[in-house]
Design an enzyme around this catalytic site. Structure first.
Site, short mmCIF file in Angstrom:
data_model
loop_
_atom_site.label_atom_id
_atom_site.label_comp_id
_atom_site.label_asym_id
_atom_site.label_seq_id
_atom_site.Cartn_x
_atom_site.Cartn_y
_atom_site.Cartn_z
N CYS A 1 0.38 4.03 1.50
CA CYS A 1 0.53 4.63 2.83
C CYS A 1 1.58 3.89 3.65
O CYS A 1 2.14 4.43 4.59
CB CYS A 1 -0.80 4.67 3.57
SG CYS A 1 -1.58 3.07 3.85
N CYS B 1 0.84 -1.20 0.00
CA CYS B 1 0.00 0.00 0.00
C CYS B 1 0.87 1.26 0.00
O CYS B 1 1.92 1.31 0.64
CB CYS B 1 -0.90 -0.02 1.22
SG CYS B 1 -1.92 1.45 1.42
#
Length: 205
Positions: A115, A113
């Site tokens: 993030c 991901c």
């Protein structure tokens, strides 16, 4: 043996892989939609959406194992942590043995991901490098790649729903602090580090 939802879904949807991809994408869409619209109790709805995404991904992972992410993509993301003192958790046995040890254990559930790359991994590294009180053990496992280990970790993280990336702090085998994915998104690496340092100050010697 196949995971039961996988068998069920494959009987209902001949193009199973396409179904999983669509449902996973739908889960991500719901997460961002609920947050953007700022519905009342949006974090509750967001958890439901994340759970939908993770369940779809989990049934998919159980079927195709490490083929989900090529090693050439995953290894550099793993090494960002392991080259800075984190140890691998690759099996269910390793997870149980590590969490059974006395003291504090930090577990970073790594992922592909954005993030994770942007704030989670830098935040964790910043935290362990800028505090006097540190966990006795710093470990990591990769969602969607270290299937067995992550599955076992999620048993220890109950009743929290599956979440990746995520950061957990255990003390004497008990979960004492947990940062879920929705607590990571939209926050800077420094904010993640400050959150963790506060937990270290409270729980570590």
């Amino acid at each position: 043996s196949n995971y039961i939802p996988t068998r069920f879904l494959k009987t209902k949807f001949p193009d199973y892989n396409k179904f999983v991809a669509i449902m996973s994408g739908f889960g991500k869409f719901l997460c961002h939609y609920f947050r953007f619209m700022r519905f009342r109790y949006w974090e509750y709805y967001q958890r439901v959406a994340y759970f939908l995404e993770e369940i779809c991904n989990f049934t998919f992972y159980k079927k195709i194992r490490k083929d989900m992410y090529p090693e050439e993509i995953v290894i550099p993301m793993k090494e960002e942590l392991t080259e800075n003192g984190f140890s691998f958790l690759l099996t269910a046995e390793a997870v149980d043995n590590t969490l059974a040890e006395k003291g504090t254990t930090l577990v970073m559930i790594n992922s592909v991901c954005g993030c994770s790359a942007g704030t989670a991994r830098p935040g964790v590294l910043m935290a362990v490098s800028n505090t006097l009180k540190k966990p006795d053990h710093i470990t990591t496992s990769f969602a969607g790649f270290d299937i067995e280990a992550v599955s076992k970790l999620r048993e220890h993280l109950m009743p929290y729903p599956p979440s990746s990336p995520a950061i957990a702090l255990f003390k004497d085998g008990k979960l004492v602090h947990f940062i879920e994915r929705h607590n990571i998104e939209g926050r800077s690496a420094q904010m993640i580090a400050e959150n963790l340092i506060g937990a270290f100050e409270q729980h570590c010697n």
